[in-house]
Design a protein around this motif. Structure first.
Motif, PDB file in Angstrom:
ATOM      1  N   THR A 236       0.813  -1.166  -0.214  1.00  0.00           N
ATOM      2  CA  THR A 236       0.139  -0.071  -0.126  1.00  0.00           C
ATOM      3  C   THR A 236       0.950   1.305  -0.061  1.00  0.00           C
ATOM      4  OG1 THR A 236      -1.766   1.241   1.288  1.00  0.00           O
ATOM      5  CG2 THR A 236      -0.408   0.045   2.568  1.00  0.00           C
ATOM      6  N   GLU A 237       0.431   2.321  -0.782  1.00  0.00           N
ATOM      7  CA  GLU A 237       1.124   3.536  -0.815  1.00  0.00           C
ATOM      8  C   GLU A 237       0.570   4.396   0.503  1.00  0.00           C
ATOM      9  OE1 GLU A 237       3.612   4.655  -2.613  1.00  0.00           O
ATOM     10  OE2 GLU A 237       3.609   2.428  -3.193  1.00  0.00           O
ATOM     11  N   LYS A 238      -0.649   3.864   1.128  1.00  0.00           N
ATOM     12  CA  LYS A 238      -1.221   4.769   2.071  1.00  0.00           C
ATOM     13  C   LYS A 238      -0.136   4.884   3.455  1.00  0.00           C
ATOM     14  CE  LYS A 238      -5.707   3.560   0.598  1.00  0.00           C
ATOM     15  NZ  LYS A 238      -7.139   2.609   1.086  1.00  0.00           N
ATOM     16  N   PRO A 239      -0.437   6.153   4.108  1.00  0.00           N
ATOM     17  CA  PRO A 239       0.432   6.113   5.527  1.00  0.00           C
ATOM     18  C   PRO A 239      -0.076   5.310   6.522  1.00  0.00           C
ATOM     19  CG  PRO A 239      -0.809   8.148   5.157  1.00  0.00           C
ATOM     20  CD  PRO A 239      -0.907   7.300   3.867  1.00  0.00           C
ATOM     21  N   ILE A 240       0.869   4.876   7.355  1.00  0.00           N
ATOM     22  CA  ILE A 240       0.467   4.014   8.419  1.00  0.00           C
ATOM     23  C   ILE A 240       0.243   4.483   9.630  1.00  0.00           C
ATOM     24  CG2 ILE A 240       1.116   1.738   9.350  1.00  0.00           C
ATOM     25  CD1 ILE A 240       0.781   0.987   6.597  1.00  0.00           C
ATOM     26  N   GLU A 241      -0.692   4.281  10.329  1.00  0.00           N
ATOM     27  CA  GLU A 241      -1.164   5.154  11.643  1.00  0.00           C
ATOM     28  C   GLU A 241      -1.088   3.889  12.632  1.00  0.00           C
ATOM     29  OE1 GLU A 241      -2.049   8.239  14.378  1.00  0.00           O
ATOM     30  OE2 GLU A 241      -1.301   8.376  12.198  1.00  0.00           O
ATOM     31  N   PHE A 242       0.056   3.947  13.535  1.00  0.00           N
ATOM     32  CA  PHE A 242       0.169   2.748  14.686  1.00  0.00           C
ATOM     33  C   PHE A 242      -0.802   3.487  15.791  1.00  0.00           C
ATOM     34  CE2 PHE A 242       3.727   1.504  12.062  1.00  0.00           C
ATOM     35  CZ  PHE A 242       3.567   0.282  12.238  1.00  0.00           C
ATOM     36  N   LEU A 243      -1.523   2.649  16.517  1.00  0.00           N
ATOM     37  CA  LEU A 243      -2.288   2.903  17.531  1.00  0.00           C
ATOM     38  C   LEU A 243      -2.209   1.785  18.662  1.00  0.00           C
ATOM     39  CD1 LEU A 243      -5.694   3.486  15.837  1.00  0.00           C
ATOM     40  CD2 LEU A 243      -4.130   5.324  16.338  1.00  0.00           C
ATOM     41  N   GLY A 244      -2.021   2.013  20.087  1.00  0.00           N
ATOM     42  CA  GLY A 244      -1.572   1.073  20.845  1.00  0.00           C
ATOM     43  C   GLY A 244      -1.536   1.407  22.359  1.00  0.00           C
TER      44      GLY A 244
END
Length: 140
Positions: free
Chosen positions: A128-136
């Motif tokens: 994917t070219e989409k940005p990755i948003e990490f949540l945790g």
């Protein structure tokens, strides 16, 4: 406000703007579940293992692209004992981003051990070219 004061204010504002920094605002929108696989320790590509080894003492979150596979890596840094587990809460995507939400779960007293540990997880998704948003978050 006079011309001189207004001009000085503009110069100050421009001086305070960080050069080269970019803020990306991710509009969440509607999320849909995204297919993923938890990668077993022995199946993690060598270059990813090396990166994680370098970063393991601190909390980290990274992505790595190999061919048509995107690896999502999340580490929770050094913990005083063993016995931790990581639960995947959500892997989803919106029109603008991919979201990865995990939870670190603390050990039961009997499972803790006395050696430090470095809990981390590697997930595999499609390219994917989409940005990755990490949540945790952490539950101890």
């Amino acid at each position: 406000m006079g011309k001189r004061t207004g001009g000085l204010l503009c110069v100050l504002l421009l001086a305070l703007l960080p050069a080269g920094c970019q803020f990306i605002r991710i509009e969440e929108g509607e999320r849909t579940p995204l297919e993923y696989t938890i990668v077993k320790q022995e199946e993690i590509p060598e270059e990813i293992s090396e990166l994680m080894e370098q970063k393991k003492k601190k909390v980290f979150q990274m992505t790595y692209q190999v061919g048509d596979i995107r690896y999502l890596m999340k580490g929770y840094g050094e913990q005083l004992t063993g016995g931790y587990s990581i639960q995947v809460e959500e892997v989803s995507e919106s029109e603008n981003a991919v979201f990865c939400k995990t939870r670190l779960i603390g050990p039961e007293k009997a499972d803790a051990g006395s050696e430090p540990s470095y809990p981390c997880i590697v997930l595999k998704i499609r390219e994917t070219e989409k940005p990755i948003e990490f949540l945790g978050f952490i539950i101890k």
